[in-house]
Scaffold this motif. Structure first.
Motif, PDB file in Angstrom:
ATOM      1  N   ASP A  50       0.827  -1.205   0.000  1.00  0.00           N
ATOM      2  CA  ASP A  50       0.000   0.000   0.000  1.00  0.00           C
ATOM      3  C   ASP A  50       0.865   1.261   0.000  1.00  0.00           C
ATOM      4  OD1 ASP A  50      -2.362  -1.502   0.066  1.00  0.00           O
ATOM      5  OD2 ASP A  50      -2.406  -1.522   2.257  1.00  0.00           O
ATOM      6  N   TRP A  51       1.909   1.271   0.818  1.00  0.00           N
ATOM      7  CA  TRP A  51       2.786   2.444   0.882  1.00  0.00           C
ATOM      8  C   TRP A  51       3.535   2.652  -0.439  1.00  0.00           C
ATOM      9  CZ3 TRP A  51       2.596   6.268   4.168  1.00  0.00           C
ATOM     10  CH2 TRP A  51       2.057   6.059   5.426  1.00  0.00           C
ATOM     11  N   ILE A  52       4.045   1.579  -1.013  1.00  0.00           N
ATOM     12  CA  ILE A  52       4.757   1.693  -2.295  1.00  0.00           C
ATOM     13  C   ILE A  52       3.809   2.207  -3.369  1.00  0.00           C
ATOM     14  CG2 ILE A  52       5.893   0.355  -4.122  1.00  0.00           C
ATOM     15  CD1 ILE A  52       7.015  -1.436  -1.847  1.00  0.00           C
ATOM     16  N   SER A  53       2.594   1.674  -3.380  1.00  0.00           N
ATOM     17  CA  SER A  53       1.600   2.114  -4.355  1.00  0.00           C
ATOM     18  C   SER A  53       1.283   3.591  -4.181  1.00  0.00           C
ATOM     19  CB  SER A  53       0.331   1.271  -4.200  1.00  0.00           C
ATOM     20  OG  SER A  53      -0.688   1.747  -5.022  1.00  0.00           O
ATOM     21  N   MET A  54       1.141   4.027  -2.927  1.00  0.00           N
ATOM     22  CA  MET A  54       0.832   5.432  -2.680  1.00  0.00           C
ATOM     23  C   MET A  54       1.977   6.333  -3.137  1.00  0.00           C
ATOM     24  SD  MET A  54      -0.358   7.372   0.809  1.00  0.00           S
ATOM     25  CE  MET A  54       1.133   6.959   1.681  1.00  0.00           C
ATOM     26  N   ALA A  86      12.641   4.535 -17.751  1.00  0.00           N
ATOM     27  CA  ALA A  86      11.483   5.429 -17.769  1.00  0.00           C
ATOM     28  C   ALA A  86      10.207   4.626 -18.036  1.00  0.00           C
ATOM     29  CB  ALA A  86      11.658   6.513 -18.822  1.00  0.00           C
ATOM     30  N   ARG A  87      10.283   3.685 -18.956  1.00  0.00           N
ATOM     31  CA  ARG A  87       9.110   2.847 -19.241  1.00  0.00           C
ATOM     32  C   ARG A  87       8.744   1.980 -18.052  1.00  0.00           C
ATOM     33  NH1 ARG A  87       9.400  -0.071 -24.788  1.00  0.00           N
ATOM     34  NH2 ARG A  87       7.313  -0.555 -24.065  1.00  0.00           N
ATOM     35  N   VAL A  88       9.746   1.487 -17.300  1.00  0.00           N
ATOM     36  CA  VAL A  88       9.469   0.698 -16.097  1.00  0.00           C
ATOM     37  C   VAL A  88       8.760   1.560 -15.054  1.00  0.00           C
ATOM     38  CG1 VAL A  88      10.582  -0.445 -14.130  1.00  0.00           C
ATOM     39  CG2 VAL A  88      11.299  -0.999 -16.462  1.00  0.00           C
ATOM     40  N   ILE A  89       9.225   2.796 -14.883  1.00  0.00           N
ATOM     41  CA  ILE A  89       8.582   3.693 -13.913  1.00  0.00           C
ATOM     42  C   ILE A  89       7.147   3.975 -14.314  1.00  0.00           C
ATOM     43  CG2 ILE A  89       8.615   6.032 -12.956  1.00  0.00           C
ATOM     44  CD1 ILE A  89      11.697   5.827 -13.042  1.00  0.00           C
ATOM     45  N   TYR A  90       6.921   4.267 -15.607  1.00  0.00           N
ATOM     46  CA  TYR A  90       5.544   4.504 -16.067  1.00  0.00           C
ATOM     47  C   TYR A  90       4.674   3.270 -15.848  1.00  0.00           C
ATOM     48  CZ  TYR A  90       7.298   8.688 -18.449  1.00  0.00           C
ATOM     49  OH  TYR A  90       7.858   9.901 -18.740  1.00  0.00           O
ATOM     50  N   THR A  91       5.219   2.094 -16.095  1.00  0.00           N
ATOM     51  CA  THR A  91       4.474   0.851 -15.901  1.00  0.00           C
ATOM     52  C   THR A  91       4.156   0.630 -14.431  1.00  0.00           C
ATOM     53  OG1 THR A  91       5.554  -0.117 -17.833  1.00  0.00           O
ATOM     54  CG2 THR A  91       4.504  -1.640 -16.302  1.00  0.00           C
ATOM     55  N   LEU A  92       5.107   0.893 -13.539  1.00  0.00           N
ATOM     56  CA  LEU A  92       4.874   0.749 -12.111  1.00  0.00           C
ATOM     57  C   LEU A  92       3.805   1.722 -11.601  1.00  0.00           C
ATOM     58  CD1 LEU A  92       8.500   0.193 -10.762  1.00  0.00           C
ATOM     59  CD2 LEU A  92       6.640  -1.486 -10.936  1.00  0.00           C
ATOM     60  N   VAL A  93       3.813   2.937 -12.128  1.00  0.00           N
ATOM     61  CA  VAL A  93       2.780   3.909 -11.746  1.00  0.00           C
ATOM     62  C   VAL A  93       1.407   3.421 -12.207  1.00  0.00           C
ATOM     63  CG1 VAL A  93       1.935   6.259 -12.146  1.00  0.00           C
ATOM     64  CG2 VAL A  93       4.341   5.883 -11.630  1.00  0.00           C
ATOM     65  N   ALA A  97      -1.836   2.346  -9.859  1.00  0.00           N
ATOM     66  CA  ALA A  97      -3.206   2.848 -10.034  1.00  0.00           C
ATOM     67  C   ALA A  97      -4.201   1.697 -10.065  1.00  0.00           C
ATOM     68  CB  ALA A  97      -3.300   3.679 -11.310  1.00  0.00           C
ATOM     69  N   LEU A  98      -3.878   0.624 -10.766  1.00  0.00           N
ATOM     70  CA  LEU A  98      -4.764  -0.544 -10.799  1.00  0.00           C
ATOM     71  C   LEU A  98      -4.909  -1.160  -9.413  1.00  0.00           C
ATOM     72  CD1 LEU A  98      -3.626  -2.278 -14.110  1.00  0.00           C
ATOM     73  CD2 LEU A  98      -5.762  -1.039 -13.680  1.00  0.00           C
TER      74      LEU A  98
END
Length: 112
Positions: A50-54, A86-93, A97-98
């Motif tokens: 939860d914290w990582i996602s936030m 950069a693509r990994v960061i966008y994918t993780l974000v 969200a999901l």
């Protein structure tokens, strides 16, 4: 000078109604039961995911805010436009969200 309400009771003098049991079948019993349910629903503890996602959602939100306000993509500027990191960061974000959608739906189901 006189005040409009000269009597203001101190907090320690006010009794807490939730600590006193109401007769069965009364409105007080229903209110106490709803208080317990809302207290259980609001005590969701956040785990590491939860914290990582936030944190990822905050990073993504700030990045999108910079894109919208200034036309500046901070992630692309720091890590390079179209690079793997950069693509990994966008994918993780996006995954964060999901996960937040899943968590919000799970919390809304447990509160009803």
């Amino acid at each position: 000078m006189a005040t409009m309400n000269p009597y203001i009771p101190e907090r320690r003098q006010i009794t807490d109604r939730r600590n006193h049991a109401a007769p069965a079948g009364s409105m007080g019993a229903n209110r106490m039961a709803s208080d317990r349910v809302s207290a259980q629903a609001s005590t969701h503890t956040m785990n590491a995911v939860d914290w990582i996602s936030m944190v990822l959602l905050i990073i993504g939100g700030l990045n999108w805010g910079a894109v919208g306000l200034f036309g500046l993509d901070v992630i692309a500027n720091v890590f390079g436009e179209g690079t793997a990191i950069a693509r990994v960061i966008y994918t993780l974000v996006g995954l964060a969200a999901l996960y937040s959608i899943y968590t919000a739906s799970k919390m809304s189901r447990s509160s009803t």
